[in-house]
Design a protein around this motif. Sequence first.
Motif, PDB file in Angstrom:
ATOM      1  N   TYR A  98      51.778  63.373   4.695  1.00 37.58           N
ATOM      2  CA  TYR A  98      52.482  62.187   4.200  1.00 37.58           C
ATOM      3  C   TYR A  98      53.814  62.585   3.571  1.00 37.58           C
ATOM      4  O   TYR A  98      54.195  63.753   3.563  1.00 37.58           O
ATOM      5  N   GLY A  99      54.527  61.577   3.068  1.00 35.14           N
ATOM      6  CA  GLY A  99      55.845  61.841   2.498  1.00 35.14           C
ATOM      7  C   GLY A  99      56.909  62.037   3.559  1.00 35.14           C
ATOM      8  O   GLY A  99      57.889  62.759   3.357  1.00 35.14           O
ATOM      9  N   HIS A 100      56.755  61.364   4.709  1.00 31.75           N
ATOM     10  CA  HIS A 100      57.714  61.463   5.804  1.00 31.75           C
ATOM     11  C   HIS A 100      58.583  60.205   5.855  1.00 31.75           C
ATOM     12  O   HIS A 100      58.111  59.100   5.559  1.00 31.75           O
ATOM     13  N   ARG A 101      59.812  60.368   6.295  1.00 29.92           N
ATOM     14  CA  ARG A 101      60.716  59.221   6.420  1.00 29.92           C
ATOM     15  C   ARG A 101      60.598  58.567   7.795  1.00 29.92           C
ATOM     16  O   ARG A 101      60.402  57.364   7.895  1.00 29.92           O
ATOM     17  N   ASN A 102      60.724  59.360   8.853  1.00 32.34           N
ATOM     18  CA  ASN A 102      60.617  58.799  10.204  1.00 32.34           C
ATOM     19  C   ASN A 102      60.384  59.943  11.182  1.00 32.34           C
ATOM     20  O   ASN A 102      61.329  60.592  11.629  1.00 32.34           O
ATOM     21  N   VAL A 103      59.123  60.197  11.492  1.00 31.95           N
ATOM     22  CA  VAL A 103      58.753  61.314  12.359  1.00 31.95           C
ATOM     23  C   VAL A 103      58.884  60.886  13.820  1.00 31.95           C
ATOM     24  O   VAL A 103      58.272  59.917  14.247  1.00 31.95           O
ATOM     25  N   GLN A 104      59.683  61.652  14.577  1.00 27.82           N
ATOM     26  CA  GLN A 104      59.840  61.334  16.000  1.00 27.82           C
ATOM     27  C   GLN A 104      59.661  62.544  16.901  1.00 27.82           C
ATOM     28  O   GLN A 104      59.871  62.443  18.104  1.00 27.82           O
ATOM     29  N   GLY A 105      59.276  63.683  16.352  1.00 30.73           N
ATOM     30  CA  GLY A 105      59.033  64.859  17.174  1.00 30.73           C
ATOM     31  C   GLY A 105      57.774  65.575  16.747  1.00 30.73           C
ATOM     32  O   GLY A 105      57.573  65.824  15.554  1.00 30.73           O
ATOM     33  N   LEU A 106      56.906  65.918  17.707  1.00 28.72           N
ATOM     34  CA  LEU A 106      55.669  66.653  17.463  1.00 28.72           C
ATOM     35  C   LEU A 106      55.516  67.719  18.538  1.00 28.72           C
ATOM     36  O   LEU A 106      55.684  67.436  19.730  1.00 28.72           O
ATOM     37  N   ALA A 107      55.189  68.944  18.138  1.00 26.35           N
ATOM     38  CA  ALA A 107      54.958  70.014  19.112  1.00 26.35           C
ATOM     39  C   ALA A 107      54.142  71.118  18.459  1.00 26.35           C
ATOM     40  O   ALA A 107      54.180  71.302  17.241  1.00 26.35           O
ATOM     41  N   TRP A 108      53.423  71.881  19.292  1.00 24.38           N
ATOM     42  CA  TRP A 108      52.606  73.006  18.825  1.00 24.38           C
ATOM     43  C   TRP A 108      53.139  74.297  19.433  1.00 24.38           C
ATOM     44  O   TRP A 108      53.552  74.333  20.604  1.00 24.38           O
TER      45      TRP A 108
END
Length: 403
Positions: A252-262
């Motif tokens: 939490y504490g995110h503004r606007n997440v638009q990228g996810l990768a491992w």
Amino acid sequence: MRGALFGPVQSPAVRRGAVAVLASAALLLTAACSGGGGGGASGQPAGSPTASEGSAPPASPSPSAELPPARGSAKVVSTLTEKLKSPWGLAALPGGDLLVSSRDEGTVHRIDGESGKQTLLGSVPGVSSSGEGGLLGLAVSSTFGADQLVYAYFTTASDNRIVRMSYDEKRPAGQQLGAPDTVLRGIPKGSIHNGGRIAFGPDKMLYAGTGETGDTGLAQDKESLAGKILRMTPDGEPVHGNPEADSVVYSYGHRNVQGLAWDEDKRLWAAEFGQNTWDELNLIEPGGNYGWPEVEGEEGRAGFLDPVAQWKTSEASPSGIAYAEGSIWMAGLRGERLWRIPLSGDGAKEPYAAPRAFLEEKHGRLRTVVGTGSDRLWLVTSNTDGRGTPKPGDDRVLQVEVE
């Protein structure tokens, strides 16, 4: 502040100065003699539970991991397809074809991975495309060969939600998507900051990045799904190993997440928009508080996790990210460039060399980047979304060769 050697990008590694750079160079020479692949694919870091065990301690990283080049390279080798309208999500099908969503039109097309031919699969009912909302992220089921399910994140008149639809390519074009089955509803919506990226992780669980909709207080509210990274089963249920057993909230504490990768160590990375000062690349820990709106960028304040790297908003405005060739690759909207962040591959959080920008202002706004499992990326431009300056043929899917 980063010195002239590194340019305007800042990360926690910088303050170690030239000593760290020289140490990294020495490590590079040592590792070059090994044949290992950056980081040990069997390593299981903290924060990336397996599907069967829920949570597992990190494995020891391979001491022979080969580092990627310090500077690297990226060049566009072909245009796969063009004349896309407000493309947003991109997902790879088994066999190499792609699915792409249109944010504003609420449609999904299949793109032939060799010829670039576009085939309309269908429209997603209930999409409300206003402001930054609409049909956003796409993901293909981790068991697609058996269930033929396509997942989508989109904005409705009342919320953001995640649905799944059966895909039958034997049906006529435009009628190949089944009726949406809601996986998760009730993610707050707004005219801005709707998040929207979804992806299946190495644990076969579904992850989603959300935005705080402009209501900044929601990011720190653990009871809200806004301003979070969510982790759930393919059916939308909380996963064993989540910070709270009855919640899909993972961080939490995110503004606007638009990228996810491992990465190869199965660590989760996320990119998010800053406000006026710093955009961020974060290494995600379960239960981690990433600071918004109390903190923007690196401040070293107790109780908050600092970003691994940060950029001025004019140089990034990050959207999609992908992992390839030992680096995180981050698409920039306002920055109109592709950032490369080389990873150490030894469990370290900091990049072992300075992030570097490629393709600056050559293709306009860059929205989504997807790895192919080799030295190639698919890169989606975003010039027809109302904020770019479209050129003839926009928008496009580009094939990029990287090192």
